[in-house]
Design an enzyme around this catalytic site. Structure first.
Site, short mmCIF file in Angstrom:
data_model
loop_
_atom_site.label_atom_id
_atom_site.label_comp_id
_atom_site.label_asym_id
_atom_site.label_seq_id
_atom_site.Cartn_x
_atom_site.Cartn_y
_atom_site.Cartn_z
N GLU A 49 -15.41 9.59 -5.08
CA GLU A 49 -16.43 8.70 -5.65
C GLU A 49 -16.95 7.72 -4.63
OE1 GLU A 49 -18.09 5.06 -7.36
OE2 GLU A 49 -16.24 5.25 -6.20
N ASP A 71 -9.79 7.82 -5.82
CA ASP A 71 -9.92 7.55 -4.39
C ASP A 71 -10.30 6.09 -4.18
OD1 ASP A 71 -12.57 8.24 -5.45
OD2 ASP A 71 -13.28 8.19 -3.38
#
Length: 423
Positions: free
Chosen positions: A169, A104
Site C-alpha cells: 500500500e 506494510d
C-alpha cells in the site's frame, strides 16, 4: 435479540482487552517494511485460520496486474508477498461487508530518531509504540478482532464479511487492486486507515513528480560563464509554491475546509551538482501534489507542466533549455462516496451510540486504497481507524490503546448492524 446480541458483543470485547492489546503488540513486533511482508502476512493468515475463517492467500501475478488501468509502475514484483482475504460466510439474506487494511509499513532506517527499537511494541502512557502501530496494524487488528469477538459472543450473521489484508500500500496500492482483480467485492467497505476515529467518506489523491533541470556547465574558476542549475532550480521551487498558492485559493471541497492542509504542492527533494568544488550544471527536483475528489487528475498534472513551462519561458536560458517534468512513483487518485451513504450512516450511528458524541465527518488528508474499491469493485468504502494521520510515518509512531479498543467496538457493532444477526 438485536439489543441482547449487541450487548453480548461489547461484554466479550471488555473481557478480552488484554488479548486485543497483545495481538496488536505481536503484529507491531514483526518488521514488515514494504517488500518484506511475508512474515506478517503469514502470521495474520494463521491467526485468521485459528479463529475459524476461510482464508484465501495468494501472490499477485505482476504481468496480469500490468494490464489493469489502475496499475502504476513499480520496481519489483510480488513473489513471497501474498495478499489475504479471510471470509466469514453469512447465513444468507444480509448485506456483505469488506474490511480493508494493509500491513506494510515505511522504512525505519537504523532507528535514528526513535526513543526505542521501532519494533518494540512497548506500552507507555496508554499508547502502543512502534512502526505500524498507527499506520495501520491497529486498524487491521481491529477488523480481525471485531469479527472474532462477534463469533465468540455467539452472533451469527446473515451477510458475508471479508477481511482483506494487503501488501504494497505504501508504494502503489496494488495489493487492494489485486484483491479487486481476484473478484472480491461487497455491498460496502470499511478501510481501517488512520482517521483519528473520524468517519471519512473521502480521501485526497497524491501525485509524485520529478523535474530535471539542465544548466550550462563551466569550470569553477570561470563559473561566470556557466548557468547554475541551483539558481534555475530555485526558480522552479518558487513556481511550484505559486501553483500551490493558486490551488489553495481556488480548489474547494466541503470535506476539506482547510485547503492549505489538504492541497500540498511542494518540492520535497532538491539534488544538484555532484562535487563541492565543481560547478552545479544539473539538478533533479522531486515533489508531490495533493488533490481532492472531483478534480481532473490528469488536468492537475497538466497544470504543473504548464506552470513550469510558463516560468521557463521567462528565463533567458530555460526558454531554450526547458526543464523536463515527469510523473514517476506514487500516483493515486482522490476518491469519495456520498456522506449520506448507508455505510457512512451505520458507522456514524454506532460511533455515537458508543461514545455519546457525534462523529467528525471529514475527508482524509492522505491517499487511501478506497479508490480501487470505489472505482473498480462497486464497493462503496468509508475510512475509519484508530490511528492518527498526524502520527503516521513519524518517529516514535504510536496508537492510543483507548482509541484502539473503541475502534474494535465500533467495528464489531457496525458489522453486527450492517450484516444483521441471523439468530
Amino acid at each position: 435479540m438485536s439489543s441482547t446480541s449487541r450487548q453480548a458483543v461489547l461484554d466479550t470485547i471488555d473481557r478480552n482487552k488484554d488479548k486485543a492489546i497483545e495481538l496488536l503488540r505481536k503484529m507491531v513486533s514483526i518488521p514488515s517494511v514494504t517488500g518484506d511482508e511475508a512474515a506478517i502476512q503469514a502470521f495474520v493468515a494463521d491467526y485468521m485460520k485459528g479463529i475459524g475463517l476461510d482464508v484465501d492467500m495468494w501472490e499477485t501475478d505482476w504481468e496480469e496486474l500490468r494490464k489493469h488501468p489502475g496499475y502504476r509502475p513499480v520496481d519489483r514484483g510480488y513473489e513471497g508477498r501474498p495478499n489475504i482475504v479471510g471470509t466469514r460466510k453469512g447465513k444468507g439474506g444480509g448485506r456483505s461487508l469488506l474490511l480493508n487494511g494493509h500491513t506494510d509499513v515505511i522504512p525505519v532506517g537504523n532507528g535514528e530518531g526513535w526513543s526505542d527499537n521501532p519494533w518494540s511494541a512497548k506500552i507507555e502512557n496508554g499508547r502502543i509504540y512502534g512502526r505500524g502501530s498507527c499506520d495501520m496494524k491497529s486498524g487491521v487488528a481491529a477488523h480481525i478482532l471485531a469479527v472474532q469477538f462477534l463469533k465468540e459472543a455467539g452472533v451469527d450473521l446473515k451477510g458475508d464479511v471479508y477481511i482483506n489484508v494487503v501488501i504494497d500500500e505504501e508504494v502503489s496500492g496494488h495489493g487492494t487492486l489485486d484483491t479487486v482483480m481476484r473478484g472480491y467485492k461487497a455491498d460496502a467497505g470499511i478501510s481501517g486507515e488512520t482517521s483519528d476515529l473520524h468517519v471519512q467518506p473521502a480521501c485526497i489523491g497524491r501525485i509524485w513528480f520529478q523535474i530535471d533541470v539542465e544548466g550550462k556547465p563551466a569550470g569553477i574558476q570561470q563559473r561566470y560563464l556557466g548557468i547554475s542549475a541551483i539558481a534555475l532550480g530555485n526558480k522552479i521551487v518558487q513556481a511550484v509554491q505559486e501553483l500551490e498558492d493558486e490551488r489553495v485559493a481556488t480548489v474547494k471541497h466541503p470535506l476539506y475546509p482547510s485547503a492549505i492542509d489538504s492541497l500540498p504542492c511542494i518540492i520535497g527533494s532538491f539534488q544538484a551538482g555532484n562535487y563541492p568544488s565543481a560547478f552545479p550544471a544539473s539538478a533533479v527536483l522531486k515533489g508531490s501534489i495533493g488533490t481532492v475528489p472531483g478534480e481532473d487528475h490528469e488536468g492537475v498534472k497538466q497544470s504543473l507542466v504548464d506552470k513550469i513551462a510558463a516560468v521557463a519561458a521567462t528565463d533567458p536560458w530555460m526558454k531554450d533549455h526547458p526543464p523536463v517534468v515527469r510523473f514517476v512513483g506514487y500516483d493515486a487518485e482522490a476518491s469519495e462516496i456520498p456522506t449520506d451513504h448507508p455505510i457512512v450512516t451505520t458507522l456514524s450511528n454506532t460511533y455515537k451510540e458508543l461514545t455519546g458524541r457525534d462523529p467528525v465527518i471529514s475527508g482524509r488528508q492522505g491517499a487511501a486504497d478506497t479508490r480501487f474499491l470505489n472505482q473498480y469493485a462497486d464497493t462503496p468504502t468509508v475510512i475509519f481507524g484508530p490511528g492518527s494521520t498526524a502520527v503516521m510515518h513519524a518517529n516514535d509512531e504510536y496508537v492510543s490503546i483507548e482509541d484502539y479498543l473503541i475502534a474494535i467496538k465500533v467495528m464489531a457493532l457496525c458489522i453486527h448492524d450492517w450484516c444483521e444477526p441471523a439468530n
